[in-house]
Motif scaffolding. Structure first.
Motif, PDB file in Angstrom:
ATOM      1  N   GLY A   3       0.815  -1.206   0.000  1.00  0.00           N
ATOM      2  CA  GLY A   3       0.000   0.000   0.000  1.00  0.00           C
ATOM      3  C   GLY A   3       0.850   1.257   0.000  1.00  0.00           C
ATOM      4  N   ILE A   4       1.930   1.256   0.770  1.00  0.00           N
ATOM      5  CA  ILE A   4       2.816   2.415   0.804  1.00  0.00           C
ATOM      6  C   ILE A   4       3.546   2.574  -0.530  1.00  0.00           C
ATOM      7  CG2 ILE A   4       4.862   3.405   1.889  1.00  0.00           C
ATOM      8  CD1 ILE A   4       3.969   2.056   4.507  1.00  0.00           C
ATOM      9  N   ARG A   5       4.024   1.473  -1.101  1.00  0.00           N
ATOM     10  CA  ARG A   5       4.723   1.551  -2.394  1.00  0.00           C
ATOM     11  C   ARG A   5       3.828   2.147  -3.467  1.00  0.00           C
ATOM     12  NH1 ARG A   5       6.169  -2.890  -5.127  1.00  0.00           N
ATOM     13  NH2 ARG A   5       7.714  -1.661  -6.255  1.00  0.00           N
ATOM     14  N   TRP A   6       2.553   1.724  -3.480  1.00  0.00           N
ATOM     15  CA  TRP A   6       1.630   2.312  -4.459  1.00  0.00           C
ATOM     16  C   TRP A   6       1.415   3.791  -4.154  1.00  0.00           C
ATOM     17  CZ3 TRP A   6      -3.224   4.533  -3.600  1.00  0.00           C
ATOM     18  CH2 TRP A   6      -3.884   4.945  -4.771  1.00  0.00           C
ATOM     19  N   ALA A   7       1.240   4.141  -2.893  1.00  0.00           N
ATOM     20  CA  ALA A   7       0.965   5.527  -2.520  1.00  0.00           C
ATOM     21  C   ALA A   7       2.097   6.460  -2.929  1.00  0.00           C
ATOM     22  CB  ALA A   7       0.705   5.625  -1.020  1.00  0.00           C
ATOM     23  N   ILE A   8       3.339   6.026  -2.755  1.00  0.00           N
ATOM     24  CA  ILE A   8       4.471   6.907  -3.067  1.00  0.00           C
ATOM     25  C   ILE A   8       4.874   6.833  -4.529  1.00  0.00           C
ATOM     26  CG2 ILE A   8       5.300   6.770  -0.690  1.00  0.00           C
ATOM     27  CD1 ILE A   8       7.524   4.919  -1.600  1.00  0.00           C
ATOM     28  N   GLY A   9       4.187   5.998  -5.315  1.00  0.00           N
ATOM     29  CA  GLY A   9       4.440   5.928  -6.747  1.00  0.00           C
ATOM     30  C   GLY A   9       5.516   4.964  -7.158  1.00  0.00           C
ATOM     31  N   ASP A  10       5.951   4.097  -6.249  1.00  0.00           N
ATOM     32  CA  ASP A  10       6.947   3.092  -6.620  1.00  0.00           C
ATOM     33  C   ASP A  10       6.333   1.878  -7.294  1.00  0.00           C
ATOM     34  OD1 ASP A  10       9.008   4.627  -5.750  1.00  0.00           O
ATOM     35  OD2 ASP A  10       9.494   3.435  -3.984  1.00  0.00           O
ATOM     36  N   ALA A  11       5.029   1.759  -7.268  1.00  0.00           N
ATOM     37  CA  ALA A  11       4.307   0.695  -7.974  1.00  0.00           C
ATOM     38  C   ALA A  11       3.001   1.291  -8.470  1.00  0.00           C
ATOM     39  CB  ALA A  11       4.050  -0.499  -7.054  1.00  0.00           C
ATOM     40  N   GLN A  12       2.533   0.791  -9.609  1.00  0.00           N
ATOM     41  CA  GLN A  12       1.322   1.326 -10.221  1.00  0.00           C
ATOM     42  C   GLN A  12       0.205   0.288 -10.159  1.00  0.00           C
ATOM     43  OE1 GLN A  12       1.617   4.519 -10.971  1.00  0.00           O
ATOM     44  NE2 GLN A  12       3.791   4.303 -10.449  1.00  0.00           N
ATOM     45  N   ALA A  13      -1.030   0.759 -10.102  1.00  0.00           N
ATOM     46  CA  ALA A  13      -2.186  -0.137 -10.072  1.00  0.00           C
ATOM     47  C   ALA A  13      -3.418   0.647 -10.508  1.00  0.00           C
ATOM     48  CB  ALA A  13      -2.392  -0.722  -8.677  1.00  0.00           C
ATOM     49  N   ASP A  14      -4.431  -0.071 -10.942  1.00  0.00           N
ATOM     50  CA  ASP A  14      -5.693   0.535 -11.335  1.00  0.00           C
ATOM     51  C   ASP A  14      -6.565   0.663 -10.092  1.00  0.00           C
ATOM     52  OD1 ASP A  14      -8.052   1.367 -12.452  1.00  0.00           O
ATOM     53  OD2 ASP A  14      -8.125  -0.164 -14.012  1.00  0.00           O
ATOM     54  N   CYS A  15      -6.723   1.871  -9.589  1.00  0.00           N
ATOM     55  CA  CYS A  15      -7.507   2.095  -8.376  1.00  0.00           C
ATOM     56  C   CYS A  15      -8.804   2.832  -8.665  1.00  0.00           C
ATOM     57  CB  CYS A  15      -6.671   2.835  -7.336  1.00  0.00           C
ATOM     58  SG  CYS A  15      -5.526   1.732  -6.463  1.00  0.00           S
ATOM     59  N   ARG A  16      -9.279   2.736  -9.908  1.00  0.00           N
ATOM     60  CA  ARG A  16     -10.608   3.255 -10.208  1.00  0.00           C
ATOM     61  C   ARG A  16     -11.654   2.290  -9.642  1.00  0.00           C
ATOM     62  NH1 ARG A  16     -10.483   3.371 -16.495  1.00  0.00           N
ATOM     63  NH2 ARG A  16      -9.433   1.401 -16.029  1.00  0.00           N
ATOM     64  N   PRO A  17     -12.819   2.791  -9.230  1.00  0.00           N
ATOM     65  CA  PRO A  17     -13.870   1.877  -8.767  1.00  0.00           C
ATOM     66  C   PRO A  17     -14.175   0.834  -9.838  1.00  0.00           C
ATOM     67  CG  PRO A  17     -14.479   4.152  -8.326  1.00  0.00           C
ATOM     68  CD  PRO A  17     -13.250   4.197  -9.193  1.00  0.00           C
ATOM     69  N   GLU A  18     -14.435  -0.386  -9.397  1.00  0.00           N
ATOM     70  CA  GLU A  18     -14.708  -1.465 -10.347  1.00  0.00           C
ATOM     71  C   GLU A  18     -15.966  -2.203  -9.914  1.00  0.00           C
ATOM     72  OE1 GLU A  18     -12.553  -5.598 -11.676  1.00  0.00           O
ATOM     73  OE2 GLU A  18     -11.338  -3.764 -11.755  1.00  0.00           O
ATOM     74  N   ASN A  19     -17.021  -2.049 -10.686  1.00  0.00           N
ATOM     75  CA  ASN A  19     -18.297  -2.684 -10.370  1.00  0.00           C
ATOM     76  C   ASN A  19     -18.924  -3.235 -11.642  1.00  0.00           C
ATOM     77  OD1 ASN A  19     -18.696  -1.844  -7.431  1.00  0.00           O
ATOM     78  ND2 ASN A  19     -18.364   0.139  -8.396  1.00  0.00           N
ATOM     79  N   GLY A  20     -19.668  -4.304 -11.513  1.00  0.00           N
ATOM     80  CA  GLY A  20     -20.442  -4.827 -12.632  1.00  0.00           C
ATOM     81  C   GLY A  20     -19.708  -5.775 -13.553  1.00  0.00           C
TER      82      GLY A  20
END
Length: 465
Positions: free
Chosen positions: A245-262
């Motif tokens: 979670g920290i790595r993603w927050a500081i930009g050391d790892a990328q991920a799709d954090c848009r809401p995902e439904n349906g």
């Protein structure tokens, strides 16, 4: 798909916290070998105080030592000034409670987030600042109640985010499990949820997110409900969860954090979910115990032999082992010949090093990705990435870890995207690419305004948003 090679497909089955000091966090020079990124751990409490806070701060410091970032810790809210916050890639609210910031400090933190800063909330961070609307949106949900500490089963929903990519489908652990005043699913991207049947005291009617992430008003936000107990911070899996979670927050790892439904699963990691998939051509995909399909041999393609799709959003997670080659095919007619997909559909390429129109994010042979955006969004070999391939009419858009990197419009009648199948490529004996969590959401069909404008075979044009 490179024109040489072969294809395959036969599915197989304590350091004590500096935050106890009275003064604000002091700047320290970066340690030799780190990249200069700093994280501020804030653990001020104006309500209940968790006795696990020193363990939590010590754990984050240790994670920083191995993760390449420097950690300062404080319980002095005067650290929340615009100038001081600018030094930090992320601020961790570690089991804060109650009203911990005054109005000026809140304004400084809002400006920090809107300027691209990041928030990491741990456990009682959701029991903080109930009268500050910005903070409530940033955290994602407020605490409501909790039952006694007890074991529970966590269902991992996202296997690509670095906070959860190392976890199995289910994660059994003991903690104090919060109920929340609202469900963050519509606003944030849920990474993991609680199985309320596995413990007593859950009040969220069977949909109980416990960890999530989101892009929020210019910044990034990650929250985990774990971390009440001292034992959490010596638990290897929880430490990896927090580090991710920290790595993603500081930009050391990328991920799709848009809401995902349906979305509905086409492949959910089980052998049973492969019943509607068929191998075209040589080679195969091996199914591992963690629900991952990995290519072997080549050159072939595993394709979904159920009904074709017209307008849809296709999401899947993929990972390269090194300099490997694979791709995702869309818009081709049903066939057990993989070259039918090559000649009648489009391949969204996965390849670290080929030419611009044949590397990751490209519509193979037709249109390069926006390479600057692609490079910023891409995780390196060994880490998971997420594609969204969005098809509406003859328009095909590609999102990498939530960032749009390609926008292409078909003008070739032989390659029409209005109806077709999807597949994943096993490129060659030396190429090792893994896939998991292939899911789809069908979209409303729009009128094909460009249907009369089809050009000659092989032509293509781009279209903006």
């Amino acid at each position: 798909m490179r024109p040489t090679g072969r294809l395959t497909t036969a599915v197989v089955g304590a350091a004590v916290l500096l935050g106890c000091v009275s003064g604000p966090a002091a700047s320290q020079p970066p340690r030799p070998g780190d990249d200069g990124k700093r994280v501020l751990v804030f653990s001020k409490t104006a309500g209940f105080r968790h006795d696990s806070i020193p363990d939590g701060v010590a754990a984050v410091k240790q994670l920083g030592e191995t993760g390449g970032f420097t950690v300062d810790a404080t319980e002095d809210a005067t650290a929340f000034t615009a100038g001081n916050l600018r030094r930090y890639a992320a601020v961790v609210f570690l089991s804060t409670t109650g009203d911990v910031l005054d109005a000026a400090q809140q304004r400084a933190f809002e400006g920090y987030i809107r300027g691209g800063g990041a928030y990491v909330g741990v456990h009682a961070a959701a029991d903080t600042e109930y009268d500050w609307e910005f903070y409530g949106g940033l955290a994602g949900a407020y605490f409501q109640s909790h039952p006694a500490i007890q074991p529970a089963t966590v269902d991992v929903e996202d296997h690509a985010h670095p906070a959860t990519s190392g976890l199995a489908q289910t994660w059994n652990r003991t903690d104090e499990w919060y109920n929340y005043r609202s469900n963050p699913r519509e606003r944030a991207h849920v990474l993991a949820s609680l199985d309320e049947s596995s413990y007593t005291g859950g009040t969220m009617n069977g949909d109980h997110p416990i960890a999530w992430c989101q892009n929020y008003q210019g910044g990034r936000a990650f929250y985990t409900g774990g971390g009440h107990t001292k034992e959490s911070y010596s638990e290897p899996q929880f430490r990896q969860h927090l580090l991710g979670g920290i790595r993603w927050a500081i930009g050391d790892a990328q991920a799709d954090c848009r809401p995902e439904n349906g979305y509905g699963a086409l492949f959910d990691g089980t052998q049973a979910s492969l019943d509607d998939w068929r191998q075209a051509g040589p080679g195969s995909f091996a199914l591992s115990d963690d629900g991952t399909l990995t290519s072997t041999g080549g050159m072939g393609m595993l394709w979904y032999a159920g009904p074709g799709f017209g307008a849809y959003s296709l999401k899947l997670d993929w990972r390269m082992a090194g300099d490997d080659n694979s791709g995702v095919f869309v818009g081709f007619p049903p066939s057990d010949d993989p070259w039918s997909a090559v000649n009648n559909g489009y391949e969204i390429q996965i390849d670290a090093t080929d030419a611009a129109d044949r590397t990751t994010g490209a519509v193979y042979g037709f249109k390069s990705a926006d390479l600057k955006k692609r490079d910023r969004a891409l995780n390196p070999p060994g880490e998971w990435n997420t594609y969204e391939i969005r098809v509406e009419g003859e328009r095909l858009r590609v999102y990498l870890n939530g960032v749009k990197i390609n926008d292409f419009t078909n003008t070739d009648p032989a390659r029409s995207l209005i109806d077709g199948h999807i597949g994943i490529q096993n490129h060659g004996a030396d190429d090792e690419v893994s896939f998991r969590d292939i899911r789809i959401k069908e979209l409303p069909v729009k009128s094909a305004k460009s249907s009369g404008a089809m050009a000659s075979h092989g032509a293509a044009a781009s279209q903006g948003d």
